[in-house]
Design a protein around this motif. Structure first.
Motif, short mmCIF file in Angstrom:
data_model
loop_
_atom_site.label_atom_id
_atom_site.label_comp_id
_atom_site.label_asym_id
_atom_site.label_seq_id
_atom_site.Cartn_x
_atom_site.Cartn_y
_atom_site.Cartn_z
N PRO A 140 0.93 -1.48 0.08
CA PRO A 140 -0.41 0.02 -0.18
C PRO A 140 0.66 1.60 -0.19
N VAL A 141 0.76 2.36 -1.25
CA VAL A 141 1.10 3.62 -1.07
C VAL A 141 0.04 4.95 0.04
N ALA A 142 0.66 5.30 0.58
CA ALA A 142 0.02 7.03 0.28
C ALA A 142 0.71 8.23 0.34
N ILE A 143 0.10 9.27 -0.01
CA ILE A 143 1.03 10.32 -0.36
C ILE A 143 0.94 11.67 -0.03
N ALA A 144 1.17 12.18 1.27
CA ALA A 144 1.09 13.88 1.50
C ALA A 144 2.59 14.20 1.19
N VAL A 145 2.01 15.64 1.65
CA VAL A 145 2.50 17.03 0.30
C VAL A 145 2.71 18.15 1.55
N TYR A 146 4.06 18.42 1.55
CA TYR A 146 5.00 18.99 2.48
C TYR A 146 5.30 20.39 2.15
N LEU A 147 4.56 21.97 2.68
CA LEU A 147 5.08 22.95 2.05
C LEU A 147 6.31 23.68 3.53
N THR A 148 6.73 24.40 3.46
CA THR A 148 7.87 24.75 4.22
C THR A 148 8.04 25.86 4.09
N PRO A 149 7.94 26.60 4.81
CA PRO A 149 8.22 28.73 4.86
C PRO A 149 9.75 28.64 4.90
#
Length: 419
Positions: A143-152
Motif C-alpha cells: 500500500p502507498v500513501a502520499i502527503a505534501v509538505y510546504l515549508t516556509p
C-alpha cells in the motif's frame, strides 16, 4: 556514477532523465539510473539513497505550490488530512472554521509565522497523485500513501522523528537541507506513525544532504531525520510505502484458515490467566492447532487476503465508467481492462475467479480459461473466449465484467490479442 555526500549517504546521478507528464511518471523515475533489482537488493529497508539529475520541474506535474490552496479549498481536508506543524510540534484547531474545515486565511497566517503545511491522503483525492500511487502499488504490491509538505523559507519542518513506513521524498520546489541519523530501531513495526525523538537523545548525524528540485531521497523506516528549508519556500511530495511484512502474510494465512476451520473460531477456555487446569487445557489446544496450521495453512489463501486489501478494496481511477453500464455489447465488440487495473486470478476446487481493482468475480471452474484470456489479453473479443462456453455464456460473462467494473470499450488503435 556513484559519489558520497557529507556522511554515509549514497548518491546516484543520471543526466538523461527528461521531463515527463504526470501520467508518465512511475517508480522507475524515482530511483533512476538504478534498476529496481539493484535498488531492492542494495537499498530497500537498508540504507538511505539520493538520486539526482532530473529536470528541476520533473515532479511538478504531480503537485505544486499552486495546488496547495486549491486542495484545501475544494477538498476541505479535516485535521489529520491537513496539519500545520512547527519544530515544536503540531498546531491544533486554531486554523479551523466553525464548520470544522480549514479557514484558508488562518492557514496562510500560520504558514507565514513558520508552520509547515502538510496535506495527507492525496492518493485518494488528487487525480495525478492517485494515478501515480496506483502505478507504484502495482509494481511494489504494497500500500502507498502520499502527503505534501510546504515549508516556509528558513524554517524547519517536522521535529526530528522516524517513520514506520518506507519514505521516498520528491523535491518539487525550493531547497531543503536534510540530516539523517541512524535508526532508533531496526525495521520498526509498520504502523503509519510519526515517532518524535528528543534532541538530547539524537546521535551524531549519519549523513547530511540538500535536496534541489527534481531530487529524490529514500529513507528506510526507522531512520531518524529532520529538514530545514533554505532561503525560499520548499515543497516536497512524500511517497509512504506501508509495507506488508511476513507477520502480515502469516496473519492473513491464519485468518483465511479460520474462515473454513471452526476450531480456530472457538473461544479460549475460561480462566486461562488464573486457573492451572484451564492453562493446561489451553496448552494442549495450542499445540494441536499449531500442528493443524502447519499442515493446512496455504500461501494462496494468504495472497487472496492480501489482494483483497490491496486490490479489491481500491477501485481504479474514475474514467466515466457510468457511460458503459448500458452499452450494447455483442460477440464482436472489442473490450479491454480499464486503465491501471490490477488483477489476480483465483482457482480452487470447482471455483474460478478474478480479483481486480475495486471488485472481484467468482464463478464455476468452467470459466477459468475465459478469465485467463481476459486477464492476459490487451483486447478482449467475446467471440474469442476459450473454454467451450456457449455464445450466450460468453456474453453473460463479459457483460457482467463490464457491470462490476473490470472491462470497458477498447480504445481506437488498441492492438487486438494478447500483450
Amino acid at each position: 556514477m556513484m559519489a558520497k555526500e557529507t556522511g554515509a549517504i549514497e548518491v546516484v546521478r543520471d543526466e538523461k532523465i527528461e521531463p515527463k507528464s504526470a501520467g508518465e511518471i512511475g517508480f522507475g523515475d524515482l530511483i533512476a539510473p538504478l534498476t529496481p533489482d539493484v535498488f531492492f537488493r542494495e537499498y530497500w529497508e537498508q540504507k538511505p539513497l539520493v538520486t539526482r539529475g532530473r529536470a528541476r520541474g520533473f515532479f511538478a506535474p504531480l503537485f505544486s505550490t499552486r495546488d496547495v490552496d486549491r486542495a484545501i479549498c475544494y477538498f476541505k481536508p479535516r485535521p489529520g488530512r491537513l496539519d500545520l506543524v512547527t519544530e515544536g510540534g503540531f498546531v491544533r484547531d486554531n486554523f479551523l472554521g466553525p464548520d470544522g474545515a480549514a479557514n484558508i486565511n488562518l492557514v496562510y497566517e500560520s504558514y507565514l509565522k513558520g508552520s509547515t503545511v502538510i496535506l495527507s491522503g492525496l492518493e485518494e483525492t488528487w487525480e495525478t497523485l492517485a494515478v501515480f500511487s496506483r502505478k507504484v502499488e502495482a509494481l511494489l504490491n504494497h500500500p502507498v500513501a502520499i502527503a505534501v509538505y510546504l515549508t516556509p523559507p528558513n524554517h524547519h519542518g517536522v521535529q526530528p522523528h522516524f517513520d514506520t513506513q518506507e519514505n521516498f521524498i520528491l523535491q518539487v520546489e525550493g531547497v531543503k537541507h536534510w540530516k539523517v541519523y541512524p535508526p532508533m530501531r531496526e525495521l520498526p513495526p509498520v504502523e503509519g506513525s510519526y515517532m518524535p525523538v528528543p534532541r538530547e537523545k539524537l546521535p551524531a548525524p549519519l549523513c547530511e544532504t540538500e535536496l534541489h528540485p527534481g531530487d529524490m531521497l529514500y529513507l528506510p523506516r526507522g531512520f531518524v531525520h529532520e529538514a530545514k528549508a533554505a532561503d525560499s519556500a520548499s515543497l516536497h511530495i512524500t511517497v509512504d510505502v506501508h509495507v506488508r511484512t511476513w507477520h502480515d502474510i502469516l496473519s492473513d494465512a491464519l485468518a483465511a484458515m479460520a474462515d473454513r476451520e471452526s476450531r480456530l473460531r472457538k473461544s479460549l477456555p475460561p480462566g486461562i490467566l488464573s486457573d492451572d487446569r484451564s492453562r493446561s487445557s489451553l496448552e494442549a489446544g495450542f499445540r494441536e492447532l499449531m500442528g493443524l496450521i502447519q499442515r493446512e495453512a496455504r500461501l494462496s489463501d494468504a495472497l487472496s487476503k492480501h489482494a483483497e486489501k490491496l486490490i479489491v478494496s481500491k477501485p481504479p481511477p474514475p474514467d466515466g465508467h457510468f457511460a458503459m453500464l448500458h452499452a450494447d455489447i455483442g460477440l464482436n465488440t472489442p473490450l479491454q481492462k480499464r486503465a491501471l487495473m490490477q488483477t489476480r486470478r483465483v482457482q480452487d476446487e470447482g471455483l474460478a475467479g478474478l480479483q481486480f481493482s475495486g471488485n472481484q468475480l467468482l464463478g464455476p471452474a468452467k470459466i477459468a480459461e475465459a478469465l485467463r484470456y481476459i486477464d492476459e489479453s490487451r483486447v478482449v473479443v467475446p467471440a474469442h473466449l476459450p473454454g467451450g462456453l456457449s455464445d450466450n455464456e460468453k456474453l453473460v460473462l463479459v457483460r457482467r465484467l463490464v457491470r462490476v467494473g473490470l472491462l470497458t470499450h477498447a480504445r481506437e488503435g488498441s492492438a487486438e490479442g494478447r500483450e
